[in-house]
Design a protein around this motif. Structure first.
Motif, short mmCIF file in Angstrom:
data_model
loop_
_atom_site.label_atom_id
_atom_site.label_comp_id
_atom_site.label_asym_id
_atom_site.label_seq_id
_atom_site.Cartn_x
_atom_site.Cartn_y
_atom_site.Cartn_z
N ASP A 122 0.88 -1.18 0.00
CA ASP A 122 0.00 0.00 0.00
C ASP A 122 0.91 1.22 0.00
OD1 ASP A 122 -1.59 2.19 0.69
OD2 ASP A 122 -2.92 1.00 1.97
N VAL A 123 1.16 1.77 -1.18
CA VAL A 123 2.19 2.80 -1.34
C VAL A 123 1.86 4.06 -0.55
CG1 VAL A 123 3.34 4.30 -3.02
CG2 VAL A 123 2.92 1.90 -3.56
N ALA A 126 3.17 7.69 3.88
CA ALA A 126 2.75 8.50 5.03
C ALA A 126 3.49 8.06 6.29
CB ALA A 126 1.24 8.37 5.23
N THR A 127 3.64 6.76 6.48
CA THR A 127 4.38 6.27 7.64
C THR A 127 5.85 6.60 7.53
OG1 THR A 127 2.79 4.46 7.87
CG2 THR A 127 4.86 4.23 9.06
N ARG A 166 17.19 4.73 5.38
CA ARG A 166 17.42 4.37 3.98
C ARG A 166 16.13 3.77 3.42
NH1 ARG A 166 21.01 0.17 3.51
NH2 ARG A 166 20.43 -0.53 5.60
N PHE A 167 15.54 4.45 2.44
CA PHE A 167 14.27 4.02 1.87
C PHE A 167 14.55 3.31 0.56
CE2 PHE A 167 13.50 7.23 4.92
CZ PHE A 167 12.34 6.83 5.57
N VAL A 168 14.31 2.01 0.57
CA VAL A 168 14.60 1.14 -0.57
C VAL A 168 13.27 0.74 -1.19
CG1 VAL A 168 15.64 -1.04 -1.28
CG2 VAL A 168 16.72 0.32 0.53
N VAL A 169 13.02 1.16 -2.43
CA VAL A 169 11.71 1.01 -3.04
C VAL A 169 11.82 0.22 -4.34
CG1 VAL A 169 9.64 2.24 -3.80
CG2 VAL A 169 11.14 3.29 -2.09
N ASP A 199 8.22 5.66 -8.43
CA ASP A 199 7.78 7.02 -8.73
C ASP A 199 6.61 7.43 -7.84
OD1 ASP A 199 9.72 7.25 -10.66
OD2 ASP A 199 8.37 6.87 -12.35
N ARG A 200 5.65 6.52 -7.65
CA ARG A 200 4.49 6.84 -6.78
C ARG A 200 4.94 7.08 -5.36
NH1 ARG A 200 0.74 2.01 -6.86
NH2 ARG A 200 -0.31 3.19 -5.20
N PHE A 201 5.79 6.20 -4.84
CA PHE A 201 6.26 6.38 -3.46
C PHE A 201 7.03 7.68 -3.34
CE2 PHE A 201 9.41 6.13 -0.13
CZ PHE A 201 8.67 5.70 0.95
N THR A 202 7.92 7.96 -4.27
CA THR A 202 8.75 9.16 -4.18
C THR A 202 7.89 10.41 -4.17
OG1 THR A 202 10.60 8.06 -5.27
CG2 THR A 202 10.58 10.46 -5.31
#
Length: 459
Positions: free
Chosen positions: A246-247, A252-253, A271-274, A280-283
């Motif tokens: 759930d992106v 948000a978290t 460190r956010f590893v996606v 793109d959506r998460f960023t």
């Protein structure tokens, strides 16, 4: 050399404290040693009563103590109040469960009456950091005190007022004088005095929360003295977002996970590893959330992010950002100190930050996040493991079993699936690799500093 505390929101001095010379340290140590021996013989019911009283006093005096935390280290008042409530809840937790955790455990041996006892170890030296000035102390001191140990506290100098309030709080709750003692040391003297204390026979063990360098020095001193040590040395936690997550919830978290306490937490996600299909959506969602954060006066209820605790810490963080950009990272938002008074730093997100980039390779102790795109799950695991630290891990996925299976492939002391990493008195807390060793909290943490003693009485 006196200690002067400074308000990080304004840069103005708050208070001045005289430090302890060698004679004063010796006096405090001698008193603490005697008091601790007596405390270890005190019935458990009285030790539990002290914790109940401490919890009540923390809640009754919450607003004044929260303002002190905010004045000394800069966190927003709402976060300071939450820290105090967490400290009070930890007192309640151990007060309610100490009898079960410390009670004798019978062992079925046909030829004897046998049991295991959990007995006080003695006086424990605690070297504590500034970022959670009450909670960091409480999560060690509360189980230690209820176990019958004493605490010889060397707190961070920039939160000296909090250190002295903690000592007064326990004394007012009925803890005998000397069982929890604060020693005030001029910063240049800390390594030498700490090593000397660890070598002293009156100190039974040592715990430290701090940098890897400080932990290595304490571990070496404890090793020479053949004494127990517990080290919590920070981290560079990965926050892994898989393509089936759930992106929006993850993003948000992620904002809370990174920028709570202005990012000054060992267990913050850093460190956010996606995974590439949702990168793109998460960023976009993450950067929008970071840009919406309100930076400013920590006493203002509208503020989300206060100042960093000290000017030197802000300068060090800015160096890491500059080095990261020079190595190829891109600034998506933020990227530097805020002008004016105080030690404020813009909440920052760096993209294209993988191995070889300072903000990815090193612990960033402030409001800076790195974003790294993983080609697939296997690549995400490699990136999560590409750190010398091993404190916490957060994995986001639509399949909890998949998240737990991924977590087993990453070496950390804690793994959370579809949640941000937090410490909780019900669960052991601690790290692996350069994040340290040993555990705090829960029954495991309480038993780090007891003598686990075997009894055998032959028939």
């Amino acid at each position: 050399m006196p200690i002067t505390t400074v308000n990080p929101a304004t840069g103005a001095p708050l208070a001045r404290y005289d430090t302890h010379d060698d004679d004063r340290v010796e006096h405090l140590l001698a008193r603490a040693h005697v008091a601790t021996r007596a405390w270890g013989r005190t019935p458990l019911e009285r030790r539990v009563a002290v914790l109940h009283t401490v919890a009540g006093r923390l809640r009754a005096d919450r607003d004044r103590l929260a303002r002190l935390i905010t004045e000394e280290m800069g966190k927003p008042l709402a976060e300071a109040r939450a820290e105090l409530e967490k400290s009070a809840a930890t007192c309640d937790f151990y007060a309610e469960r100490a009898a079960g955790m410390l009670g004798d455990e019978p062992v079925d041996v046909p030829e004897a009456d046998a049991w295991v006892a959990y007995e006080p170890m003695g006086l424990v030296l605690a070297v504590m950091p500034w970022n959670f000035p009450f909670w960091q102390v409480m999560r060690f001191a509360v189980p230690s005190v209820v176990a019958g140990n004493g605490v010889f506290l060397k707190h961070s100098p920039n939160v000296t007022g909090c250190a002295l309030e903690i000592e007064r709080l326990f004394r007012a709750a009925g803890l005998p004088e000397g069982v929890l003692t604060t020693v005030l040391l001029a910063e240049p003297r800390v390594p030498e005095v700490t090593a000397r204390l660890i070598a002293d026979d009156r100190i039974a063990a040592v715990t430290l929360t701090g940098s890897t360098g400080a932990g290595a020095a304490v571990a070496a001193a404890a090793g020479r003295a053949v004494k127990k040590s517990v080290l919590e040395l920070g981290g560079s936690d990965a926050f892994v977002v898989l393509a089936d997550a759930d992106v929006e919830a993850a993003a948000a978290t992620a904002v809370r996970a990174r920028f709570l306490n202005a990012g000054q937490s060992c267990v913050c996600a850093k460190r956010f590893v996606v995974e590439e299909p949702v990168a793109d959506r998460f960023t976009a969602a993450f950067v929008a959330g970071v840009r919406a954060l309100v930076v400013g006066d920590p006493t203002d209820s509208r503020t989300d992010v206060g100042p960093m605790a000290r000017a030197d810490l802000r300068d060090g963080l800015d160096r890491q950002v500059a080095e990261s950009v020079a190595a190829g990272a891109r600034v998506l938002t933020g990227g530097g100190p805020l002008p004016g008074a105080g030690f404020f730093y813009r909440p920052t997100v760096l993209a294209d930050a993988g191995p070889g980039v300072a903000a990815f390779d090193e612990e960033t102790f402030g409001p800076v996040a790195t974003l790294t795109v993983a080609a697939d799950e296997e690549h995400a695991v490699r990136l999560a493991n590409a750190s010398p630290y091993g404190l916490g891990l957060s994995v986001w996925t639509g399949d909890r079993k998949r998240g737990a299976a991924l977590a087993r492939r990453v070496t950390t002391g804690a793994a959370f699936v579809n949640a941000m990493v937090v410490s909780d008195p019900r669960l052991p807390f601690g790290g692996t690799r350069r994040s340290g060793y040993g555990r705090e909290l829960a029954a495991v943490g309480l038993r780090e500093f007891v003598n686990v003693r075997t009894y055998w009485a032959a028939h």
